[in-house]
Design an enzyme around this catalytic site. Structure first.
Site, short mmCIF file in Angstrom:
data_model
loop_
_atom_site.label_atom_id
_atom_site.label_comp_id
_atom_site.label_asym_id
_atom_site.label_seq_id
_atom_site.Cartn_x
_atom_site.Cartn_y
_atom_site.Cartn_z
N LYS A 89 -1.04 1.78 -6.30
CA LYS A 89 -1.08 0.95 -5.10
C LYS A 89 -0.01 -0.13 -5.19
CE LYS A 89 -4.59 -1.64 -2.43
NZ LYS A 89 -6.03 -2.02 -2.41
N SER B 162 -8.35 -0.99 1.62
CA SER B 162 -6.92 -1.21 1.76
C SER B 162 -6.06 -0.21 0.98
CB SER B 162 -6.57 -2.63 1.30
OG SER B 162 -6.87 -2.81 -0.07
N SER C 288 -12.18 -1.42 -1.00
CA SER C 288 -10.86 -0.82 -0.82
C SER C 288 -10.56 0.42 -1.64
CB SER C 288 -9.78 -1.87 -1.09
OG SER C 288 -9.79 -2.85 -0.08
#
Length: 456
Positions: free
Chosen positions: A80, A158, A182
């Protein structure tokens, strides 16, 4: 036609690599080629081609010489876009950090997986500054849910790119963060296993924060076994310490309040069918109200949420300057709500949090887990959310509701694929445990995974 290894789990790939049937260099080339040629170019924000090829070459040499670093040697991984990668700025899904000072070294968990022999192939997209459960990003584009067959649907956030990269078969695992859901939300929306570890289980050094009182990490992958292997490596362990549980020895508590409110019929049906299969396999199931759930949302309504307060403290200078104009308007609006949260309100929320953590722990048996739908709805269509900010706020809150409970109460959790609902989209079954009961949780998830995934 050349054999493809895309879409395989870590466990499947590891067998091939360790046996000499698959060279890490060939696997990484296949992954990079697939990423470059994929129709959705919003999944990755940056490829690490030079690094990936160097790491794959080193892995291949080790394996030929009989010096394998273990089951993860030669396995590709995506990160990420808020994990520090040496030599690159950490952009956190935002263009305002594009010119930030490059990281002098990898984040600790990046180092840990490198030490296990894993190959970092790239950084993946995310909600800007990790502050949304939907996964929209106006700067790098929004990765599309690859399982949608009717309309373009959101990936969940996210850790949006993390989920889509795995679901699309570009990498077998991606590492995300989870402050309010997330890791678990995008995993559920994309039919994956997502493991949110207990807060503090891994080093956070080199990880761009959102709210340090809530931030945690975890892998998005294809199986619980894969998550167990990655978890061990992220903690510097050579081998996992997880034992598979026996379904007949497991007890699950299903909450009767909050988590089923406004749930789609298909989600409820898939969840109840999963419970029935687990019960048939010998799992003990009881239903109970959790007053703490209502109380935690009351305190957030009264004083504001912890994540909003801490996000504002982190970004308040940025929001007061010209950078705000270059940020996602929805992230700006949500973060600015933190300006209204008082110090008294923030401290009161922390106090109530500690009380509720103890209250819930006292109501659970020593071997009980909590289970409910990861999200009360399947991945919604993208276009209405892009067009209507009021709808975005409403759906974002609904999407985050169930998973945020676990962050507030400091739980660990695993979402398991558990059938499909509206439009044939996946449903997630969220199994949670108290903080630092990760080995028990993973052992239970390992035992329940196959039964949960069976079609009704």
């Amino acid at each position: 036609m050349a054999q493809t290894h895309l879409g395989k789990s870590i466990a499947q790939l590891s067998v091939l690599i360790q046996s000499g049937s698959l060279d890490p260099v060939a696997l990484v080339e296949e992954s990079l080629d697939a990423i470059r040629s994929h129709q959705d170019q919003a999944i990755f924000t940056r490829l690490l081609e030079t690094r990936a090829k160097e790491e794959a070459t080193a892995s291949s040499k080790r394996l030929r010489e009989g010096r394998s670093r273990g089951l993860l040697d030669g396995i590709p991984v995506a990160w990420k876009d808020l994990f520090a990668i040496a030599g690159l700025p950490t952009t956190a899904g935002s263009i305002v950090l594009a010119d930030a000072e490059p990281a002098s070294e990898d984040a600790d968990v990046v180092k840990a997986l490198h030490a296990a022999g894993m190959i970092a192939v790239g950084r993946v997209n995310m909600s800007e500054f990790a502050f949304s459960g939907l996964g929209l990003n106006p700067h790098y584009g929004t990765p599309l849910n690859p399982l949608a067959t009717d309309v373009a649907r959101i990936p969940g956030g996210s850790s949006s790119g993390s989920a889509v990269a795995v679901a699309a078969g570009l990498v077998p695992v991606s590492i995300g963060t989870d402050t309010g859901g997330s890791v678990r939300i995008p995993s559920a929306f994309n039919g994956l296993v997502g493991y949110k570890a207990s807060r503090g289980r891994y080093s956070m050094a080199g990880v761009f924060p959102l709210a340090t009182s809530l931030d945690s990490l975890g892998p998005l992958c294809r199986s619980v076994q894969d998550a167990i292997w990655v978890d061990a490596a992220m903690r510097g362990r050579f081998a996992p310490e997880v034992e598979r549980a026996e379904p007949g020895g497991l007890s699950i508590v299903v909450p009767t309040n909050v988590v089923m409110d406004d749930a789609e019929n298909g989600v409820l049906a898939a969840f109840e069918a999963t419970l029935a299969r687990l019960s048939g396999a010998g799992v003990k199931i009881r239903h109970a109200a959790f007053p703490a759930f209502d109380r935690l949302f009351q305190v957030m309504a009264e004083h504001g949420s912890l994540v909003t307060a801490e996000a504002f403290a982190l970004h308040h200078r940025r929001l007061a300057g010209p950078e705000a104009e270059a940020m996602d308007r929805r992230v700006v609006a949500r973060t600015r709500l933190g300006e209204k949260i008082t110090l008294v309100g923030y401290l009161e929320t922390l106090k109530v949090r500690e009380q509720l953590i103890k209250e819930v722990a006292a109501t659970l048996g020593p071997n009980e887990f909590i289970a409910y739908p990861t999200v009360a709805h399947v991945a919604p269509a993208l276009a209405p959310l892009e067009a209507d900010d009021e709808l975005f706020v409403k759906i974002n809150g609904r999407t985050l509701r169930n998973t945020a409970i676990g962050n507030f109460l400091d739980w660990c959790g695993v979402t398991l694929p558990a059938g499909t609902a509206e439009a044939g989209m996946p449903v997630g079954f969220l199994l949670s445990a108290l903080k630092n009961h990760d080995e028990r949780l993973l052992g239970a998830a390992l035992a329940l995974e196959e039964t949960a995934a069976k079609d009704p």
